[in-house]
Design a protein around this motif. Structure first.
Motif, mmCIF file in Angstrom:
data_model
loop_
_atom_site.group_PDB
_atom_site.id
_atom_site.type_symbol
_atom_site.label_atom_id
_atom_site.label_comp_id
_atom_site.label_asym_id
_atom_site.label_seq_id
_atom_site.Cartn_x
_atom_site.Cartn_y
_atom_site.Cartn_z
ATOM 1 N N GLU A 116 72.316 36.136 34.943
ATOM 2 C CA GLU A 116 71.537 35.168 35.713
ATOM 3 C C GLU A 116 70.192 35.762 36.091
ATOM 4 O O GLU A 116 69.983 36.973 36.008
ATOM 5 C CB GLU A 116 72.300 34.744 36.968
ATOM 6 C CG GLU A 116 72.716 35.887 37.866
ATOM 7 C CD GLU A 116 73.604 35.421 39.015
ATOM 8 O OE1 GLU A 116 73.650 36.127 40.037
ATOM 9 O OE2 GLU A 116 74.236 34.357 38.897
ATOM 10 N N LYS A 117 69.284 34.880 36.485
ATOM 11 C CA LYS A 117 67.936 35.307 36.852
ATOM 12 C C LYS A 117 67.973 36.174 38.109
ATOM 13 O O LYS A 117 68.804 35.977 38.986
ATOM 14 C CB LYS A 117 67.054 34.077 37.083
ATOM 15 C CG LYS A 117 65.577 34.385 37.254
ATOM 16 C CD LYS A 117 64.739 33.121 37.233
ATOM 17 C CE LYS A 117 64.916 32.300 38.484
ATOM 18 N NZ LYS A 117 63.970 31.163 38.555
ATOM 19 N N ILE A 118 67.064 37.125 38.190
ATOM 20 C CA ILE A 118 66.992 37.999 39.352
ATOM 21 C C ILE A 118 66.716 37.175 40.614
ATOM 22 O O ILE A 118 65.901 36.253 40.612
ATOM 23 C CB ILE A 118 65.903 39.082 39.162
ATOM 24 C CG1 ILE A 118 65.968 40.116 40.292
ATOM 25 C CG2 ILE A 118 64.514 38.472 39.038
ATOM 26 C CD1 ILE A 118 65.103 41.337 40.045
ATOM 27 N N SER A 119 67.444 37.486 41.684
ATOM 28 C CA SER A 119 67.290 36.765 42.946
ATOM 29 C C SER A 119 67.724 37.674 44.088
ATOM 30 O O SER A 119 68.249 38.767 43.865
ATOM 31 C CB SER A 119 68.133 35.485 42.951
ATOM 32 O OG SER A 119 69.511 35.810 42.889
ATOM 33 N N LYS A 120 67.530 37.208 45.299
ATOM 34 C CA LYS A 120 67.871 38.020 46.467
ATOM 35 C C LYS A 120 69.353 38.380 46.488
ATOM 36 O O LYS A 120 69.729 39.507 46.814
ATOM 37 C CB LYS A 120 67.497 37.284 47.749
ATOM 38 C CG LYS A 120 67.764 38.098 49.012
ATOM 39 C CD LYS A 120 67.182 37.437 50.242
ATOM 40 C CE LYS A 120 67.418 38.295 51.478
ATOM 41 N NZ LYS A 120 66.754 37.746 52.674
ATOM 42 N N ILE A 203 57.415 40.310 42.023
ATOM 43 C CA ILE A 203 58.708 39.626 41.968
ATOM 44 C C ILE A 203 59.544 39.977 43.196
ATOM 45 O O ILE A 203 60.136 39.100 43.836
ATOM 46 C CB ILE A 203 59.464 40.003 40.675
ATOM 47 C CG1 ILE A 203 58.732 39.432 39.460
ATOM 48 C CG2 ILE A 203 60.909 39.500 40.715
ATOM 49 C CD1 ILE A 203 59.234 39.954 38.136
ATOM 50 N N LEU A 204 59.583 41.260 43.544
ATOM 51 C CA LEU A 204 60.350 41.695 44.715
ATOM 52 C C LEU A 204 59.802 41.070 45.997
ATOM 53 O O LEU A 204 60.568 40.710 46.897
ATOM 54 C CB LEU A 204 60.332 43.222 44.809
ATOM 55 C CG LEU A 204 61.110 43.961 43.711
ATOM 56 C CD1 LEU A 204 60.840 45.460 43.781
ATOM 57 C CD2 LEU A 204 62.606 43.681 43.822
ATOM 58 N N GLU A 209 62.569 39.918 51.929
ATOM 59 C CA GLU A 209 61.775 39.831 53.150
ATOM 60 C C GLU A 209 60.872 41.058 53.257
ATOM 61 O O GLU A 209 61.169 42.124 52.704
ATOM 62 C CB GLU A 209 62.695 39.760 54.375
ATOM 63 C CG GLU A 209 63.645 38.580 54.381
ATOM 64 C CD GLU A 209 62.924 37.246 54.484
ATOM 65 O OE1 GLU A 209 61.800 37.215 55.046
ATOM 66 O OE2 GLU A 209 63.470 36.243 53.991
ATOM 67 N N LYS A 210 59.778 40.907 53.985
ATOM 68 C CA LYS A 210 58.826 42.001 54.151
ATOM 69 C C LYS A 210 59.505 43.237 54.735
ATOM 70 O O LYS A 210 59.259 44.372 54.295
ATOM 71 C CB LYS A 210 57.672 41.561 55.053
ATOM 72 C CG LYS A 210 56.595 42.618 55.234
ATOM 73 C CD LYS A 210 55.470 42.108 56.124
ATOM 74 C CE LYS A 210 54.406 43.177 56.324
ATOM 75 N NZ LYS A 210 53.308 42.699 57.221
ATOM 76 N N GLU A 211 60.390 43.016 55.714
ATOM 77 C CA GLU A 211 61.083 44.136 56.357
ATOM 78 C C GLU A 211 62.006 44.857 55.374
ATOM 79 O O GLU A 211 62.147 46.084 55.418
ATOM 80 C CB GLU A 211 61.900 43.641 57.558
ATOM 81 C CG GLU A 211 61.072 43.103 58.712
ATOM 82 C CD GLU A 211 60.535 41.698 58.449
ATOM 83 O OE1 GLU A 211 61.014 41.046 57.481
ATOM 84 O OE2 GLU A 211 59.636 41.257 59.193
ATOM 85 N N GLU A 212 62.635 44.093 54.484
ATOM 86 C CA GLU A 212 63.528 44.688 53.489
ATOM 87 C C GLU A 212 62.748 45.567 52.518
ATOM 88 O O GLU A 212 63.217 46.644 52.120
ATOM 89 C CB GLU A 212 64.271 43.581 52.729
ATOM 90 C CG GLU A 212 65.262 42.816 53.581
ATOM 91 C CD GLU A 212 65.850 41.613 52.876
ATOM 92 O OE1 GLU A 212 67.065 41.377 53.004
ATOM 93 O OE2 GLU A 212 65.090 40.893 52.187
ATOM 94 N N ILE A 213 61.567 45.120 52.142
ATOM 95 C CA ILE A 213 60.723 45.902 51.235
ATOM 96 C C ILE A 213 60.249 47.180 51.914
ATOM 97 O O ILE A 213 60.276 48.265 51.322
ATOM 98 C CB ILE A 213 59.517 45.060 50.764
ATOM 99 C CG1 ILE A 213 60.002 43.948 49.828
ATOM 100 C CG2 ILE A 213 58.477 45.935 50.055
ATOM 101 C CD1 ILE A 213 58.919 43.002 49.372
ATOM 102 N N CYS A 219 61.272 50.582 46.703
ATOM 103 C CA CYS A 219 60.162 49.617 46.702
ATOM 104 C C CYS A 219 58.835 50.326 46.958
ATOM 105 O O CYS A 219 57.816 50.020 46.329
ATOM 106 C CB CYS A 219 60.392 48.542 47.767
ATOM 107 S SG CYS A 219 61.558 47.253 47.286
ATOM 108 N N THR A 220 58.860 51.281 47.878
ATOM 109 C CA THR A 220 57.648 52.059 48.168
ATOM 110 C C THR A 220 57.201 52.838 46.943
ATOM 111 O O THR A 220 56.008 52.888 46.612
ATOM 112 C CB THR A 220 57.902 53.033 49.338
ATOM 113 O OG1 THR A 220 58.310 52.292 50.484
ATOM 114 C CG2 THR A 220 56.643 53.826 49.672
#
Length: 231
Positions: A116-120, A203-204, A209-213, A219-220
């Motif tokens: 499946e497509k990438i998603s949260k 994409i990310l 969410e900003k906090e999750e990143i 991600c950093t």
């Protein structure tokens, strides 16, 4: 939106005409190579050059058939084969190449990736951002530029990320010339450059969410790898 609808409608109309005139001969061609149960796949994504199908071999294993121009078929098969030879750590983030055919129909056969497509829901709680970073490090080490990283070309197979569609990809001196200024426009820098790290990060940003990143170490590191390559 209406313009997009008209484009899809026109493509589907042309695709149906193509099927009526060619499907018998395509099935015959594939049968000669040991493949049957030919099924149209994602017709909404077809265009004048590209057509997609699913087939099965004698054991019932599914494969993906991608019809394209002779030039793109040869290029994509070369790219995938080269990536596989370079992947000594067995990251296996790409579809396995099975067969290249040039003739009345020009096409490549790949393993069929069922996912499946990438998603949260399939990123959070898994090591997907680490996998993305590993892919980008592999790209950097081997001078690979995919150029078309977008959700449509990322498939989640369980908790494993797969990147598909390498027809515009380059590896060092293995390149293909194309004139598509709008290629991956939504996930590329706006200043006319290529950057796979930028595309992955965009994409990310859309699915997390900003906090999750901000809390995700990988991600950093992905953000730190962003470095534009001129088109």
């Amino acid at each position: 939106m209406f313009k997009r609808f008209l484009t899809h409608f026109r493509n589907i109309h042309e695709s149906i005409i193509w099927i009526l005139g060619n499907i018998y001969y395509l099935k015959k061609d594939l049968n000669l190579r040991g493949y049957s149960s030919v099924k149209v796949f994602k017709i909404i994504l077809w265009n004048s050059q590209k057509k997609y199908f699913k087939v099965k071999n004698e054991f019932g294993t599914e494969y993906f058939v991608k019809i394209n121009t002779n030039r793109y078929v040869r290029h994509e098969s070369s790219i995938i084969s080269k990536i596989e030879s370079l992947d000594t750590k067995k990251l296996n983030f790409y579809p396995k190449f099975i067969l290249k055919v040039n003739g009345r129909f020009n096409y490549n056969i790949f393993e069929f990736i069922n996912g499946e497509k990438i998603s949260k829901k399939n990123v959070v709680g898994n090591d997907i951002t680490k996998q993305i970073l590993d892919i980008l490090k592999f790209f950097k080490k081997n001078e690979i530029s995919h150029k078309d990283i977008r959700p449509h070309n990322i498939i989640m197979q369980g908790n494993k990320i797969k990147v598909i569609d390498y027809e515009h990809c380059s590896i060092k001196n293995i390149k293909i010339n194309f004139n598509k200024p709008d290629l991956n426009k939504l996930y590329s820098p706006s200043d006319g450059t290529w950057d796979d790290a930028f595309s992955f990060f965009e994409i990310l940003k859309k699915i997390l969410e900003k906090e999750e990143i901000e809390k995700d170490f990988f991600c950093t590191e992905i953000f730190n790898m962003i470095k534009y390559e001129k088109k």
